[in-house]
Motif scaffolding. Structure first.
Motif, PDB file in Angstrom:
ATOM      1  N   LEU A   1      47.391  41.215  27.050  1.00  0.00           N
ATOM      2  CA  LEU A   1      46.140  41.365  27.998  1.00  0.00           C
ATOM      3  C   LEU A   1      47.207  41.608  29.273  1.00  0.00           C
ATOM      4  N   GLY A   2      47.924  41.048  29.174  1.00  0.00           N
ATOM      5  CA  GLY A   2      48.260  40.506  30.097  1.00  0.00           C
ATOM      6  C   GLY A   2      49.757  42.297  30.520  1.00  0.00           C
ATOM      7  N   LYS A   3      49.216  42.691  29.852  1.00  0.00           N
ATOM      8  CA  LYS A   3      50.035  44.352  31.070  1.00  0.00           C
ATOM      9  C   LYS A   3      48.447  45.266  31.402  1.00  0.00           C
ATOM     10  N   VAL A   4      47.633  44.940  30.227  1.00  0.00           N
ATOM     11  CA  VAL A   4      46.035  45.122  30.851  1.00  0.00           C
ATOM     12  C   VAL A   4      45.729  44.451  32.153  1.00  0.00           C
ATOM     13  N   ILE A   5      45.488  43.306  32.198  1.00  0.00           N
ATOM     14  CA  ILE A   5      46.335  42.545  33.607  1.00  0.00           C
ATOM     15  C   ILE A   5      46.552  43.109  34.715  1.00  0.00           C
ATOM     16  N   VAL A   6      47.647  43.250  35.090  1.00  0.00           N
ATOM     17  CA  VAL A   6      48.832  44.158  35.530  1.00  0.00           C
ATOM     18  C   VAL A   6      48.573  45.247  35.934  1.00  0.00           C
ATOM     19  N   ALA A   7      48.336  45.546  34.439  1.00  0.00           N
ATOM     20  CA  ALA A   7      47.900  47.172  35.535  1.00  0.00           C
ATOM     21  C   ALA A   7      46.473  47.538  36.063  1.00  0.00           C
ATOM     22  N   ALA A   8      46.035  46.846  35.743  1.00  0.00           N
ATOM     23  CA  ALA A   8      44.226  47.016  36.215  1.00  0.00           C
ATOM     24  C   ALA A   8      44.479  46.305  38.254  1.00  0.00           C
ATOM     25  N   VAL A   9      45.706  45.155  38.131  1.00  0.00           N
ATOM     26  CA  VAL A   9      45.588  44.441  39.908  1.00  0.00           C
ATOM     27  C   VAL A   9      46.172  45.970  40.459  1.00  0.00           C
ATOM     28  N   ILE A  10      47.105  46.279  39.536  1.00  0.00           N
ATOM     29  CA  ILE A  10      47.958  47.336  40.554  1.00  0.00           C
ATOM     30  C   ILE A  10      47.146  49.058  40.951  1.00  0.00           C
ATOM     31  N   ALA A  11      46.271  48.884  40.045  1.00  0.00           N
ATOM     32  CA  ALA A  11      45.215  50.119  40.193  1.00  0.00           C
ATOM     33  C   ALA A  11      44.404  49.627  41.227  1.00  0.00           C
ATOM     34  N   PHE A  12      43.800  48.479  41.678  1.00  0.00           N
ATOM     35  CA  PHE A  12      42.645  48.359  42.343  1.00  0.00           C
ATOM     36  C   PHE A  12      42.868  48.102  43.618  1.00  0.00           C
ATOM     37  N   LEU A  13      44.474  47.222  43.484  1.00  0.00           N
ATOM     38  CA  LEU A  13      44.728  47.323  44.788  1.00  0.00           C
ATOM     39  C   LEU A  13      45.356  49.119  45.729  1.00  0.00           C
ATOM     40  N   VAL A  14      46.213  50.098  45.099  1.00  0.00           N
ATOM     41  CA  VAL A  14      46.227  51.506  45.215  1.00  0.00           C
ATOM     42  C   VAL A  14      44.632  51.704  45.531  1.00  0.00           C
TER      43      VAL A  14
ATOM     44  N   PHE B   1      41.916  50.578  46.359  1.00  0.00           N
ATOM     45  CA  PHE B   1      41.473  49.599  47.862  1.00  0.00           C
ATOM     46  C   PHE B   1      42.124  49.641  49.104  1.00  0.00           C
ATOM     47  N   GLY B   2      43.825  49.870  48.894  1.00  0.00           N
ATOM     48  CA  GLY B   2      44.615  50.139  49.635  1.00  0.00           C
ATOM     49  C   GLY B   2      44.146  51.720  50.240  1.00  0.00           C
ATOM     50  N   SER B   3      43.453  52.148  49.078  1.00  0.00           N
ATOM     51  CA  SER B   3      43.620  54.053  49.542  1.00  0.00           C
ATOM     52  C   SER B   3      42.621  54.158  50.166  1.00  0.00           C
ATOM     53  N   ALA B   4      41.278  53.940  49.913  1.00  0.00           N
ATOM     54  CA  ALA B   4      40.336  54.472  50.502  1.00  0.00           C
ATOM     55  C   ALA B   4      40.289  53.536  51.739  1.00  0.00           C
ATOM     56  N   LEU B   5      40.566  52.641  52.349  1.00  0.00           N
ATOM     57  CA  LEU B   5      41.065  52.015  53.410  1.00  0.00           C
ATOM     58  C   LEU B   5      42.139  52.844  54.625  1.00  0.00           C
ATOM     59  N   LEU B   6      42.536  52.716  53.797  1.00  0.00           N
ATOM     60  CA  LEU B   6      43.759  54.129  54.319  1.00  0.00           C
ATOM     61  C   LEU B   6      42.518  55.278  54.862  1.00  0.00           C
ATOM     62  N   SER B   7      41.882  56.129  54.473  1.00  0.00           N
ATOM     63  CA  SER B   7      41.098  56.909  54.044  1.00  0.00           C
ATOM     64  C   SER B   7      40.166  56.654  55.024  1.00  0.00           C
TER      65      SER B   7
ATOM     66  N   ASN C   1      34.787  48.735  46.545  1.00  0.00           N
ATOM     67  CA  ASN C   1      34.505  49.544  44.858  1.00  0.00           C
ATOM     68  C   ASN C   1      35.295  50.765  44.292  1.00  0.00           C
ATOM     69  N   THR C   2      36.204  51.230  45.368  1.00  0.00           N
ATOM     70  CA  THR C   2      37.311  52.539  44.988  1.00  0.00           C
ATOM     71  C   THR C   2      38.256  51.813  43.953  1.00  0.00           C
ATOM     72  N   GLY C   3      38.623  50.595  44.512  1.00  0.00           N
ATOM     73  CA  GLY C   3      39.646  49.418  43.922  1.00  0.00           C
ATOM     74  C   GLY C   3      38.676  49.598  42.776  1.00  0.00           C
ATOM     75  N   THR C   4      37.787  48.779  42.880  1.00  0.00           N
ATOM     76  CA  THR C   4      37.388  48.499  41.374  1.00  0.00           C
ATOM     77  C   THR C   4      36.561  49.310  40.048  1.00  0.00           C
ATOM     78  N   TYR C   5      36.346  50.574  40.760  1.00  0.00           N
ATOM     79  CA  TYR C   5      36.550  51.751  39.891  1.00  0.00           C
ATOM     80  C   TYR C   5      37.936  51.883  39.018  1.00  0.00           C
ATOM     81  N   LEU C   6      39.217  52.110  39.954  1.00  0.00           N
ATOM     82  CA  LEU C   6      40.281  52.722  39.330  1.00  0.00           C
ATOM     83  C   LEU C   6      40.746  51.402  38.864  1.00  0.00           C
ATOM     84  N   ALA C   7      40.762  50.228  38.608  1.00  0.00           N
ATOM     85  CA  ALA C   7      40.980  49.116  37.625  1.00  0.00           C
ATOM     86  C   ALA C   7      40.065  49.137  36.785  1.00  0.00           C
ATOM     87  N   LEU C   8      38.816  49.668  36.273  1.00  0.00           N
ATOM     88  CA  LEU C   8      38.249  49.984  35.397  1.00  0.00           C
ATOM     89  C   LEU C   8      39.196  51.098  34.613  1.00  0.00           C
TER      90      LEU C   8
END
Length: 295
Positions: A142-155, A157-163, A191-198
């Motif tokens: 579960l720790g691995k999953v949460i870390v991967a989800a957080v990174i995906a959300f940041l990627v 959200f950050g990419s959509a904002l820069l876009s 939600n772009t970050g939310t979707y990538l986290a999921l």
């Protein structure tokens, strides 16, 4: 007569056991997994590439929309190829999708990253060390999953904002730029970050079940890319096919980041719930299976 006095035995000070810093906590599991991910050069490179691809595709999409908008003002442009001035398909309508236009390829890269992060543990044998350090399997995975989800959300959200920031000067040339405060724009970026986290959670679950990098990546690609294409090819056979297709992860994720909702489509909330059901449902199955199987 000389007498000797026995020396008093040295008093041993009571041994004080240190209570600070002992034991395995879930917070430390998360910290160790974060260090694993952020200190591997290949992982960092793939994350940077994901951001570059998503932002680059958004810039190209905005440029394409601006060219289409310019065609509306060209009297010599063929009427049969002229886009509508308003509504779906019009430049002003399509411009709102620019921040999330790189999501199609972003989800592929995030899915591949998530699968690799978990399956590489079995490929290299590091999973044995992980389970020795964290004997309970559920917190470790579960720790691995949460870390991967957080990174995906940041990627995401950050990419959509820069876009959004890069697309606005391009769209402004044809007066089809828009403010981030307009209805649905900023929630779509989040939600772009939310979707990538999921996507990351679902892909990690696939990796836990298969324990094979190639198989996990192929399965994730099949779910997010191949399956929607098959559904579209079969859509002409029966009406229920497209009705059922709305509940596929890729279709639900598209609605999660949508700004304008068409008739009979899922809303943002409905799309998010469907995608969350896929991700969390598959994760629960993966964790249950992992507890029953040998390492």
């Amino acid at each position: 007569m000389a007498t000797s006095t026995q020396p008093a035995p040295a008093q041993r000070r009571p041994r004080q056991e240190s209570t600070t810093g002992s034991g395995v906590t879930f917070g430390r599991v998360l910290k160790s997994e974060w260090i694993k991910v952020t200190t591997v050069p290949s992982t960092v490179i793939l994350i940077v590439c994901t951001v570059v691809v998503m932002v680059g595709l958004a810039a190209l999409f905005a440029w394409s929309v601006s060219i289409t908008a310019d065609a509306l003002n060209d009297p010599d442009f063929p009427a049969e190829f002229r886009p509508p001035a308003e509504g779906p398909g019009s430049p002003g309508f399509d411009a709102f999708t620019a921040p999330s236009s790189g999501l199609v390829f972003g989800q592929l890269l995030i899915a591949a990253l998530a699968v690799v992060l978990i399956t590489s543990e079995w490929t290299t044998g590091m999973i044995r060390s992980t389970m020795v350090a964290v004997p309970r399997r559920t917190p470790a995975l579960l720790g691995k999953v949460i870390v991967a989800a957080v990174i995906a959300f940041l990627v995401g959200f950050g990419s959509a904002l820069l876009s959004y920031l890069i697309a606005q000067p391009i769209l402004a040339g044809e007066n089809i730029d828009f403010a981030i405060t307009e209805d649905g724009v900023f929630p779509s970026i989040i939600n772009t970050g939310t979707y990538l986290a999921l996507v990351a959670v679902l892909s990690m679950a696939i990796g836990i079940l298969l324990r094979n990098t190639a198989g996990g990546v192929v399965t994730a690609v099949g779910i997010f890319f191949v399956l929607p294409l098959i559904v579209q090819l079969l859509s002409g056979l029966a009406d229920w096919v497209m009705d059922a297709a709305r509940f596929l992860p890729s279709f639900a994720g598209t609605q999660l980041v949508a700004i304008e909702i068409m008739d009979d489509d899922l809303t943002q909330w409905e799309g998010g719930l469907v995608m969350a059901a896929w991700a969390l449902g598959l994760l629960i199955v993966a964790l249950l299976v992992a507890k029953k199987r040998d390492i």
